[in-house]
Design a protein around this motif. Structure first.
Motif, PDB file in Angstrom:
ATOM      1  N   GLU A 180      16.889 -56.755  47.852  1.00 26.55           N
ATOM      2  CA  GLU A 180      17.267 -57.091  46.388  1.00 26.55           C
ATOM      3  C   GLU A 180      16.885 -56.162  45.350  1.00 26.55           C
ATOM      4  N   HIS A 181      15.817 -55.390  45.584  1.00 26.33           N
ATOM      5  CA  HIS A 181      15.199 -54.241  44.886  1.00 26.33           C
ATOM      6  C   HIS A 181      16.276 -53.216  44.720  1.00 26.33           C
ATOM      7  N   LEU A 182      16.689 -52.746  46.123  1.00 23.24           N
ATOM      8  CA  LEU A 182      17.812 -51.909  46.291  1.00 23.24           C
ATOM      9  C   LEU A 182      19.286 -52.288  45.478  1.00 23.24           C
ATOM     10  N   MET A 183      19.321 -53.540  45.616  1.00 22.94           N
ATOM     11  CA  MET A 183      20.634 -53.999  44.765  1.00 22.94           C
ATOM     12  C   MET A 183      20.469 -53.801  43.394  1.00 22.94           C
ATOM     13  N   ARG A 184      19.381 -54.223  42.882  1.00 26.82           N
ATOM     14  CA  ARG A 184      19.091 -54.176  41.423  1.00 26.82           C
ATOM     15  C   ARG A 184      19.237 -52.815  40.912  1.00 26.82           C
ATOM     16  N   SER A 185      18.827 -52.013  41.771  1.00 23.11           N
ATOM     17  CA  SER A 185      18.677 -50.464  41.329  1.00 23.11           C
ATOM     18  C   SER A 185      19.956 -49.760  41.548  1.00 23.11           C
ATOM     19  N   ARG A 186      20.837 -50.440  42.206  1.00 25.28           N
ATOM     20  CA  ARG A 186      22.137 -49.871  42.462  1.00 25.28           C
ATOM     21  C   ARG A 186      22.889 -50.277  41.235  1.00 25.28           C
ATOM     22  N   TYR A 187      22.958 -51.579  40.799  1.00 21.35           N
ATOM     23  CA  TYR A 187      23.478 -52.085  39.621  1.00 21.35           C
ATOM     24  C   TYR A 187      23.085 -51.112  38.308  1.00 21.35           C
TER      25      TYR A 187
END
Length: 147
Positions: free
Chosen positions: A53-60
């Protein structure tokens, strides 16, 4: 050229929309304390995202800031494109994480809706993304668009 965040960008609310409870209210988390700490990974300043989830948020957030180097660096080698050309006219408007589902210790899925505007028209990107953890680091693999 290394990715740099201005002091004003670092203090601003993180584009991913993460909030913390402050008494009875919620307040936005500053970019520096949220996704910004992962975006500076290429400068050797931070640790990688602790979960999918942190990776997905950082990619957004990287999409909102046009940080293509981070997007490519966090894309799994098996599915990573050779280059990424982002449209600088796209305006990202918000992110809603609907579910973060760990499948096992090294596989996870994140369902989200990202809102954006292109050529004056609003759009929604609803996706279930797949992530894998290898060598202690999470990677974006791919995703399926949702209805």
């Amino acid at each position: 050229m290394a990715f740099v965040l201005s002091a004003a960008q670092q203090r601003a609310a993180c584009p991913c929309g993460r909030q913390v409870r402050a008494g009875k209210q919620c307040k936005p988390v500053p970019l520096h304390d949220c996704c910004g700490r992962f975006l500076l990974l290429d400068a050797g300043e931070t640790a990688p995202a602790p979960d999918a989830e942190h990776l997905m948020r950082s990619r957004y957030t990287a999409f909102t800031l046009q940080h293509t180097a981070y997007l490519l660096a966090t894309w799994h080698l098996s599915t990573r494109p050779t280059s990424l050309d982002l449209d600088d006219q796209t305006r990202w408007l918000g992110l809603e994480v609907r579910a973060h589902t760990p499948l096992d210790d090294t596989h996870s899925e994140v369902e989200f809706v990202a809102r954006y505007r292109e050529q004056g028209r609003g759009h929604r990107l609803h996706e279930r993304s797949r992530f894998v953890k290898e060598d202690g680091r999470w990677w974006y693999v791919d995703g399926d668009f949702q209805e």
